[in-house]
Motif scaffolding. Sequence first.
Motif, short mmCIF file in Angstrom:
data_model
loop_
_atom_site.label_atom_id
_atom_site.label_comp_id
_atom_site.label_asym_id
_atom_site.label_seq_id
_atom_site.Cartn_x
_atom_site.Cartn_y
_atom_site.Cartn_z
N HIS A 30 41.24 36.60 41.27
CA HIS A 30 42.11 37.39 40.69
C HIS A 30 41.59 37.43 39.12
CE1 HIS A 30 44.02 33.52 40.61
NE2 HIS A 30 44.39 33.92 39.47
N ASP A 31 40.86 36.34 38.99
CA ASP A 31 40.19 36.55 37.38
C ASP A 31 38.99 37.12 37.44
OD1 ASP A 31 42.36 35.04 36.44
OD2 ASP A 31 41.45 32.98 36.63
N ILE A 32 38.32 37.65 38.36
CA ILE A 32 36.90 38.32 38.52
C ILE A 32 37.38 39.95 38.79
CG2 ILE A 32 34.72 38.66 39.59
CD1 ILE A 32 35.25 35.87 40.76
N ALA A 33 37.01 40.75 37.80
CA ALA A 33 37.12 42.32 37.88
C ALA A 33 35.59 42.63 38.09
CB ALA A 33 37.52 42.79 36.43
N VAL A 34 35.42 43.62 39.14
CA VAL A 34 34.05 44.00 39.63
C VAL A 34 34.29 45.58 39.06
CG1 VAL A 34 32.91 44.62 41.63
CG2 VAL A 34 34.38 42.63 41.46
N ARG A 35 33.96 45.93 37.84
CA ARG A 35 34.04 47.07 37.16
C ARG A 35 33.23 48.08 37.86
NH1 ARG A 35 37.36 47.26 32.54
NH2 ARG A 35 38.82 45.96 32.98
N PHE A 36 32.13 47.87 38.45
CA PHE A 36 31.26 48.69 39.26
C PHE A 36 31.73 49.53 40.22
CE2 PHE A 36 29.51 44.80 40.47
CZ PHE A 36 29.49 44.70 41.87
N HIS A 37 32.81 48.95 40.93
CA HIS A 37 33.46 49.81 41.86
C HIS A 37 34.69 50.69 41.08
CE1 HIS A 37 32.82 46.44 45.26
NE2 HIS A 37 32.15 47.07 44.99
N PRO A 38 34.74 51.75 41.54
CA PRO A 38 35.86 52.64 41.11
C PRO A 38 37.31 51.98 41.13
CG PRO A 38 34.94 53.86 42.74
CD PRO A 38 34.26 52.37 42.82
N PRO A 39 38.34 52.48 40.21
CA PRO A 39 39.85 51.96 40.60
C PRO A 39 40.21 52.07 41.78
CG PRO A 39 39.36 52.98 38.33
CD PRO A 39 38.42 53.24 39.11
N TYR A 40 40.10 53.13 42.52
CA TYR A 40 40.84 53.31 43.66
C TYR A 40 40.23 52.32 44.82
CZ TYR A 40 36.81 56.32 45.02
OH TYR A 40 35.53 56.73 45.34
N ILE A 41 39.03 51.77 44.64
CA ILE A 41 38.64 51.00 45.51
C ILE A 41 38.78 49.60 45.29
CG2 ILE A 41 36.40 49.82 46.39
CD1 ILE A 41 35.37 52.89 46.55
#
Length: 50
Positions: A30-41
């Motif tokens: 929950h502290d890792i944000a994977v920004r190369f995935h679009p928000p809806y994914i």
Amino acid sequence: MCLFFSVILHRNGTQENVGEQLAAMGVPKHDIAVRFHPPYIRQYTDYAVS
């Protein structure tokens, strides 16, 4: 004392799953944000949405 820690992955140009490696080292997903995935994914992953 409160420390805030998060990791934002903007790009993964490797064959490795960097998010999984960070989680294996003890970083909560929950502290890792994977920004190369679009928000809806992002909402369907175990990682941070924002």
